[in-house]
Motif scaffolding. Sequence first.
Motif, PDB file in Angstrom:
ATOM      1  N   ARG A 107     100.459 -50.778  -1.643  1.00  0.00           N
ATOM      2  CA  ARG A 107     101.200 -49.558  -1.303  1.00  0.00           C
ATOM      3  C   ARG A 107     102.437 -49.873  -0.477  1.00  0.00           C
ATOM      4  NH1 ARG A 107      97.123 -47.157  -0.143  1.00  0.00           N
ATOM      5  NH2 ARG A 107      96.969 -47.689   2.076  1.00  0.00           N
ATOM      6  N   THR A 114     106.472 -49.416  -1.413  1.00  0.00           N
ATOM      7  CA  THR A 114     107.429 -48.732  -0.532  1.00  0.00           C
ATOM      8  C   THR A 114     108.655 -49.601  -0.273  1.00  0.00           C
ATOM      9  OG1 THR A 114     105.603 -47.548   0.544  1.00  0.00           O
ATOM     10  CG2 THR A 114     107.703 -47.617   1.720  1.00  0.00           C
ATOM     11  N   THR A 166     110.886 -49.608  -3.329  1.00  0.00           N
ATOM     12  CA  THR A 166     111.662 -48.362  -3.443  1.00  0.00           C
ATOM     13  C   THR A 166     112.840 -48.359  -2.472  1.00  0.00           C
ATOM     14  OG1 THR A 166     109.662 -47.165  -4.125  1.00  0.00           O
ATOM     15  CG2 THR A 166     111.503 -45.854  -3.319  1.00  0.00           C
ATOM     16  N   GLN A 167     112.582 -48.770  -1.252  1.00  0.00           N
ATOM     17  CA  GLN A 167     113.650 -48.793  -0.251  1.00  0.00           C
ATOM     18  C   GLN A 167     114.711 -49.834  -0.597  1.00  0.00           C
ATOM     19  OE1 GLN A 167     111.439 -49.486   3.349  1.00  0.00           O
ATOM     20  NE2 GLN A 167     110.790 -47.327   3.550  1.00  0.00           N
TER      21      GLN A 167
END
Length: 370
Positions: free
Chosen positions: A174, A178, A181-182
């Motif tokens: 997870r 993240t 994505t960032q």
Amino acid sequence: MSDCSNDTTTLDASKPATEDIESNSEESTMSQESPKNSAAEIPVTSNGELDESHEHGFNRDLKRSLPAGLGLSETQITSHGFDSTKEGVTEAGMFQGGQRTQTKSGPVILADEIKNPAMEKLELVRKWSLNTYKCTRQIISEKLGRGSRTVDLELEAQIDILRDNKKKYENILRLAQTLSTQLFQMVHTQRQLGDAFADLSLKSLELHEEFGYNADTQKLLAKNGETLLGAINFFIASVNTLVNKTIEDTLMTVKQYESARIEYDAYRTDLEELNLGPRDANTLPKIEQSQQLFQAHKEKYDKMRSDVSVKLKFLEENKVKVLHNQLVLFHNAIAAYFAGNQKQLEQTLKQFHIKLKTPGVDAPSWLEEQ
């Protein structure tokens, strides 16, 4: 006088002759009547049995009078003298050795009778309901602390470690998603910022060089960011396969093992209760049946326990190999990116055979792939 006496004698002598004629005519008339009347005159013995000799004669006469193709063996005539409710009724039957055997009508039962699908389904539902009841009772008794359960300490410890590791790997997965994505948003922003600097470099002659340097820097960072993004996405895909496919498959086998363990304990408890009770003609078949069911579930439990042990062993080997390669990839890619070593970053991707998609280029068509 003598003449009269003689006439009287003559008349008396002729009377029996007349009676004989009438008797012969009556016999002729009776012979032309239906077989029912003849059958009514079958003589019986003193003890009520049929006269066999007369019966054979009657059957022989009847056989002559019947049409061709209908034999005596296929016909049975019931006389009104013996059964008034069946007077004159002709019934099909067999004649064997002086005894008639009547063919009774009824349902025809085949030797290989086809089973009714509805009955088979009903039997399956009955067995499932009984098994569910026993397992539910076992689970409730274990939760209440009244029932005993079979425990393999070594195997249970390995299963607990696997479940704990799965939760930790899911957390890493997870966080990596993240980060990806960032990083994608940052790379996208850097690319837009580089385009803006390049446009200003062309329009501002007095700041042409300054805008140009920043445009090149942002474009280089965006390119390196895309390379790092490819490495991180490869890491995510590998860990996702490990967690949601390989480990999940092993946990599915663990669930089957736990279900087999509950069934084994349920039937073990049932057998123990029967053994504690009385042993008589009614309970012995139940005990024998319970023993067979217990043995079958014990074999299933042993098999599932062996399968879980084998899968845990192979999973551990596969997990170490996969995570070792992915952790090395993640470390080298992050270190090369933040060190600004573009060559080392590209070399890391080549080491793990990672191919990057060129920005702005669509995926090749199926014809080009061929």
